[in-house]
Design an enzyme around this catalytic site. Sequence first.
Site, PDB file in Angstrom:
ATOM      1  N   TYR A  53      -2.675   9.657  -3.685  1.00  0.00           N
ATOM      2  CA  TYR A  53      -3.859   9.885  -4.525  1.00  0.00           C
ATOM      3  C   TYR A  53      -4.133  11.386  -4.717  1.00  0.00           C
ATOM      4  O   TYR A  53      -4.924  11.763  -5.589  1.00  0.00           O
ATOM      5  CB  TYR A  53      -5.117   9.219  -3.944  1.00  0.00           C
ATOM      6  CG  TYR A  53      -5.007   7.724  -3.705  1.00  0.00           C
ATOM      7  CD1 TYR A  53      -3.960   6.976  -4.240  1.00  0.00           C
ATOM      8  CD2 TYR A  53      -5.954   7.053  -2.943  1.00  0.00           C
ATOM      9  CE1 TYR A  53      -3.851   5.616  -4.007  1.00  0.00           C
ATOM     10  CE2 TYR A  53      -5.859   5.688  -2.713  1.00  0.00           C
ATOM     11  CZ  TYR A  53      -4.798   4.975  -3.240  1.00  0.00           C
ATOM     12  OH  TYR A  53      -4.710   3.631  -2.998  1.00  0.00           O
ATOM     13  N   LYS A  78      -2.271   6.427   3.649  1.00  0.00           N
ATOM     14  CA  LYS A  78      -1.057   5.607   3.507  1.00  0.00           C
ATOM     15  C   LYS A  78       0.190   6.472   3.327  1.00  0.00           C
ATOM     16  O   LYS A  78       0.106   7.569   2.766  1.00  0.00           O
ATOM     17  CB  LYS A  78      -1.184   4.687   2.273  1.00  0.00           C
ATOM     18  CG  LYS A  78      -2.530   3.992   2.177  1.00  0.00           C
ATOM     19  CD  LYS A  78      -2.622   3.034   1.006  1.00  0.00           C
ATOM     20  CE  LYS A  78      -4.051   2.539   0.820  1.00  0.00           C
ATOM     21  NZ  LYS A  78      -4.907   3.409  -0.005  1.00  0.00           N
TER      22      LYS A  78
HETATM   23  N1  NAP Z   1      -2.697  -0.197  -1.526  1.00  0.00           N
HETATM   24  C1  NAP Z   1      -2.498  -0.114  -2.811  1.00  0.00           C
HETATM   25  O1  NAP Z   1      -1.374  -0.226  -3.330  1.00  0.00           O
HETATM   26  C2  NAP Z   1      -3.671   0.137  -3.706  1.00  0.00           C
HETATM   27  C3  NAP Z   1      -3.513   0.016  -5.103  1.00  0.00           C
HETATM   28  C4  NAP Z   1      -4.630   0.255  -5.909  1.00  0.00           C
HETATM   29  C5  NAP Z   1      -5.840   0.560  -5.328  1.00  0.00           C
HETATM   30  N2  NAP Z   1      -5.960   0.681  -3.964  1.00  0.00           N
HETATM   31  C6  NAP Z   1      -7.247   1.037  -3.318  1.00  0.00           C
HETATM   32  O2  NAP Z   1      -8.236   0.123  -3.750  1.00  0.00           O
HETATM   33  C7  NAP Z   1      -9.330   0.831  -4.332  1.00  0.00           C
HETATM   34  C8  NAP Z   1     -10.007  -0.013  -5.383  1.00  0.00           C
HETATM   35  O3  NAP Z   1      -9.124  -0.373  -6.419  1.00  0.00           O
HETATM   36  P1  NAP Z   1      -9.162   0.285  -7.882  1.00  0.00           P
HETATM   37  O4  NAP Z   1      -9.769   1.641  -7.799  1.00  0.00           O
HETATM   38  O5  NAP Z   1      -7.808   0.215  -8.425  1.00  0.00           O
HETATM   39  O6  NAP Z   1     -10.048  -0.711  -8.731  1.00  0.00           O
HETATM   40  P2  NAP Z   1     -11.539  -1.368  -8.632  1.00  0.00           P
HETATM   41  O7  NAP Z   1     -12.226  -0.922  -7.392  1.00  0.00           O
HETATM   42  O8  NAP Z   1     -11.375  -2.812  -8.888  1.00  0.00           O
HETATM   43  O9  NAP Z   1     -12.256  -0.761  -9.898  1.00  0.00           O
HETATM   44  C9  NAP Z   1     -12.608   0.573 -10.006  1.00  0.00           C
HETATM   45  C10 NAP Z   1     -13.144   0.781 -11.425  1.00  0.00           C
HETATM   46  O10 NAP Z   1     -14.308  -0.024 -11.627  1.00  0.00           O
HETATM   47  C11 NAP Z   1     -15.413   0.815 -11.977  1.00  0.00           C
HETATM   48  N3  NAP Z   1     -16.587   0.298 -11.234  1.00  0.00           N
HETATM   49  C12 NAP Z   1     -16.872   0.443  -9.927  1.00  0.00           C
HETATM   50  N4  NAP Z   1     -18.023  -0.166  -9.607  1.00  0.00           N
HETATM   51  C13 NAP Z   1     -18.486  -0.726 -10.750  1.00  0.00           C
HETATM   52  C14 NAP Z   1     -19.636  -1.486 -11.063  1.00  0.00           C
HETATM   53  N5  NAP Z   1     -20.542  -1.780 -10.127  1.00  0.00           N
HETATM   54  N6  NAP Z   1     -19.788  -1.911 -12.351  1.00  0.00           N
HETATM   55  C15 NAP Z   1     -18.872  -1.607 -13.298  1.00  0.00           C
HETATM   56  N7  NAP Z   1     -17.761  -0.888 -13.061  1.00  0.00           N
HETATM   57  C16 NAP Z   1     -17.565  -0.450 -11.781  1.00  0.00           C
HETATM   58  C17 NAP Z   1     -15.033   2.226 -11.550  1.00  0.00           C
HETATM   59  O11 NAP Z   1     -15.609   3.177 -12.427  1.00  0.00           O
HETATM   60  P3  NAP Z   1     -16.283   4.576 -11.954  1.00  0.00           P
HETATM   61  O12 NAP Z   1     -15.443   5.159 -10.853  1.00  0.00           O
HETATM   62  O13 NAP Z   1     -16.218   5.390 -13.204  1.00  0.00           O
HETATM   63  O14 NAP Z   1     -17.680   4.273 -11.521  1.00  0.00           O
HETATM   64  C18 NAP Z   1     -13.529   2.206 -11.707  1.00  0.00           C
HETATM   65  O15 NAP Z   1     -13.167   2.477 -13.035  1.00  0.00           O
HETATM   66  C19 NAP Z   1      -8.644   2.111  -4.845  1.00  0.00           C
HETATM   67  O16 NAP Z   1      -9.557   3.132  -5.160  1.00  0.00           O
HETATM   68  C20 NAP Z   1      -7.727   2.431  -3.707  1.00  0.00           C
HETATM   69  O17 NAP Z   1      -8.439   3.043  -2.639  1.00  0.00           O
HETATM   70  C21 NAP Z   1      -4.886   0.463  -3.154  1.00  0.00           C
END
Ligand code: NAP
Length: 277
Positions: A53, A78
Site C-alpha cells: 500500500y 503484509k
Molecule cells: N488482503 C488483501 O488482499 C486485501 C485486498 C483488498 C483490501 N484489503 C484490505 O481491506 C480493506 C478494505 O477493503 P477496500 O478498501 O478494498 O474496500 P471497502 O472497505 O469495501 O470499500 C472502501 C470504499 O468504500 C467507501 N466507503 C467507506 N465507508 C463508506 C460508507 N459508510 N458509505 C459509503 N462508502 C463508504 C470508501 O470511500 P472513502 O475512503 O472515500 O470514504 C472507499 O472508496 C483495505 O483498505 C485493505 O486494508 C486487503
Amino acid sequence: MKHSIPTVKLYNNVEMPQLGLGVYKAEEGNEVEEAVQAAIESGYRSIDTASFYGNEKGVGKAIEASGLPRKDVFLTTKLWNDDHGYEQTLKAFEKSRLQLSVDYIDLYLLHWPVPNKFEESWKALEKLYQEGFVRAIGVSNFHQSHLEQLSQTMQIKPMVNQVEFHPLLFQEELLEYCRMRDIQLQSWRPLTRGHLLEEPIIRKLAEKYEKTPAQIVLRWHIEQGVATIPKSVTPARIHSNADIFDFRLESEDIIAINQLNQGQRFGPHPDTFDYNG
Ligand SMILES: NC(=O)c1ccc[n+]([C@@H]2O[C@H](COP(=O)([O-])OP(=O)(O)OC[C@H]3O[C@@H](n4cnc5c(N)ncnc54)[C@H](OP(=O)(O)O)[C@@H]3O)[C@@H](O)[C@H]2O)c1
C-alpha cells in the site's frame, strides 16, 4: 463519542479487534495519517496496512502521534508477492517494521498464496513469531486448497485468514473450514467499495434498523463471526462504520442478506492472480 469495539480471541489467545480500519488506497502522508487519527479518535484500535500500500510510514506516524500505548493498537501488515522466500521475507518484515517505526507487529500476513513460494515464506513467519517480533501470523487470500498445502509443511497454523468476503461473495464453506480449524476469518472489501450499498434489501434493512446501508453490511459480517477492516478516509464514514455494536440483525434478515450471494468478486481470484505481473 468513542465506540467500544469488541475483540475476537485468536487461538493463541491474542485479542484482535473485530473491526479495524483498512488503508488500501489511502495515500501516504496526510491522507493516511488523518484517516488513522480519525479512526483512533472514534475508538478504532486496529489498522490494516501492507507494504504494497506504500503507506506504512504514515500509519506508524499517526499511531505514534496518537499518544496511545503501543500495546493498545493492533497493527497488521503484509508480505508482498515480490518478497517471498525465507531470507527475503525476513528482510521485508524488517523493512515494514522500520517503516512503521515499531518494535513488533501484531499480525503479519502472507498477502497472497504465491505458488511454489509461500511454504518457505511461512517458515520465516514462524521464526518471527517464535522470536516475538509478531504476536500473530496469518495468511491472506488462501482458499481451502492453499491451506491444505500449507498444512503439509507448517509447524504453526495460521491464526488469521484475510480474504475477500461480503454478502455478494459469501464464502460459507471457507468460513466453516476456517472455523473448524480455529483460524479467524477476516474480510477485506467488506463494503464492496460501495456497490452493495444500493441493493434494495440492504436499503430496506437500513430503514428498518435506522442504520446506514454500510452499517447493515458491516453488522452482517459481525453476525457471521468474521472480523473486518472497512476502508475510508472520510472521518464521518470512519466514525459511522464503527457504530455497529449497539444492535443485532434478526436471523431472518441475516438469511435475506446471505441470499444476495452471487460468488461475485471485486478483487482478483487467488488461483488466477497474475503473480508475475
Ligand atoms: N488482503 C488483501 O488482499 C486485501 C485486498 C483488498 C483490501 N484489503 C484490505 O481491506 C480493506 C478494505 O477493503 P477496500 O478498501 O478494498 O474496500 P471497502 O472497505 O469495501 O470499500 C472502501 C470504499 O468504500 C467507501 N466507503 C467507506 N465507508 C463508506 C460508507 N459508510 N458509505 C459509503 N462508502 C463508504 C470508501 O470511500 P472513502 O475512503 O472515500 O470514504 C472507499 O472508496 C483495505 O483498505 C485493505 O486494508 C486487503
